[in-house]
Design a protein around this motif. Sequence first.
Motif, short mmCIF file in Angstrom:
data_model
loop_
_atom_site.label_atom_id
_atom_site.label_comp_id
_atom_site.label_asym_id
_atom_site.label_seq_id
_atom_site.Cartn_x
_atom_site.Cartn_y
_atom_site.Cartn_z
N HIS A 103 0.84 -1.19 0.00
CA HIS A 103 0.00 0.00 0.00
C HIS A 103 0.88 1.26 0.00
O HIS A 103 1.86 1.32 0.74
N VAL A 146 0.90 5.47 0.51
CA VAL A 146 0.15 6.65 0.95
C VAL A 146 0.93 7.86 0.46
O VAL A 146 1.85 8.34 1.12
N LYS A 153 -2.88 0.42 -5.58
CA LYS A 153 -2.35 0.25 -4.22
C LYS A 153 -2.23 1.58 -3.48
O LYS A 153 -1.72 1.62 -2.35
N SER A 190 -3.50 5.08 -1.57
CA SER A 190 -4.58 5.80 -0.89
C SER A 190 -4.91 7.02 -1.72
O SER A 190 -4.01 7.79 -2.08
N THR A 212 -7.50 10.29 -1.61
CA THR A 212 -8.57 11.11 -1.03
C THR A 212 -8.66 12.45 -1.75
O THR A 212 -9.53 13.26 -1.44
N ASP A 226 -7.79 7.34 6.25
CA ASP A 226 -8.87 6.90 5.37
C ASP A 226 -8.69 5.43 4.98
O ASP A 226 -9.63 4.64 5.01
N SER A 227 -7.45 5.05 4.62
CA SER A 227 -7.19 3.66 4.23
C SER A 227 -7.37 2.72 5.42
O SER A 227 -7.88 1.61 5.27
N ASN A 269 -11.02 2.23 6.21
CA ASN A 269 -11.68 1.38 5.20
C ASN A 269 -11.01 0.01 5.06
O ASN A 269 -11.21 -0.68 4.06
N LYS A 285 -8.13 -1.02 4.32
CA LYS A 285 -7.32 -1.29 3.13
C LYS A 285 -5.89 -1.69 3.51
O LYS A 285 -5.09 -2.04 2.65
N ILE A 286 -5.55 -1.55 4.80
CA ILE A 286 -4.22 -1.92 5.27
C ILE A 286 -4.40 -2.99 6.35
O ILE A 286 -5.20 -2.81 7.28
#
Length: 317
Positions: A236, A238, A260, A262, A264, A282-283, A286, A288-289
């Motif tokens: 991931h 960011v 992959k 993030s 926003t 945010d990730s 949700n 996602k991590i």
Amino acid sequence: MPAIRPGAHGAVITGWGSAVPDTVVTNADLEKTIDTNDEWITSRTGIKERRVGGTTVGLSVESGRQALERSGVDPAAIDGLILATTTPDRVVPASSPVVQDQLGLSCGAFDVNAACSGFVYALVTAHGLIAMGAEKLLVIGTDTLARITDWTDRGTAPLFADGSGAVVLEATEGPGQLLGWDLDADGSAEKFLYCDVGGLIMMDGKEVFRRAVRIMVDSATKSMQHAGVTAEEISHVVPHQANIRIISAACDRLGIPLEKASLTIHRTGNTSSGSIPLALADSLDNSKIAPGDLVLLVGFGAGMTAASAILRWGGVS
Ligand code: UT7
């Protein structure tokens, strides 16, 4: 910059939070005041709307409180507060002591200004304090760029906004999450993006764009080398939310699929020091991590600065 010294005390992120002001400015709103249109802003930047109207202290207290609550750490147990911001509410004092007071902390507090790279600078600095014996730190990234944006300038007005993100970082047995990091600066590029005291943001957008991709890729590559990991292993990313085309080009050059990342930016715009922790929160919100994931944080900003860090996520989900 060196790789992590063997034997250094490690740290893990145990809580996170984010905050944006209530007022939404859409691209349609901007069409009414400057010579622009939704199609241009969306295709050139990825931004559809942004939030404006907060203060740096107010947003920091909100995101910081969320991070503390999620971590379960008693505010009185925090050993230090680092606030990354390029828009303190006052020139003096720094905004961090005011945030410290409003959050009920009793610890040292200082601001870090590395523009949009600021949160990663602060996070790496916090790891350094933990390596020297601190146990629990609050790290916040906040900017209120709306106050220093020229809302009549179509070259900058569509981009900048207000927002904040925060994490609680706690010492842990063993090596911790941070596997590699890089902090860079090149002051010869000051003229491409700056704001004088009491002034408004001045930017050579094309030159910033051209340099941004290169310095993000360079910094991320150094962090991955220090961590001993490859781009294929990154789960991931960011990235600093400056422009979807910058994020896309940087991911492309790094060989990391955009899926992959993030993202926003479409609803937050560029919140500078707030952008990476907002996107990280945010990730995480949700899911996602996941524990075990390799996470790359990477930013660039005025200075020009660049910063990146590789985290092995773990411990909290
Ligand atoms: O945290 C770091 C902060 N800074 C950045 O990340 C900025 C990086 N740079 C950028 O994101 C881009 O350079 C911008 C989004 C600022 C501008 O995009 P661009 O693709 O570099 O556009 P440009 O300045 O080359 O302008 C292209 C065209 C021009 O028209 P002509 O000469 O081709 O007819 C501009 O006049 O787009 C026009 N234009 C606009 N049109 C509608 C410039 N701004 C606007 C606008 N709306 N807001």
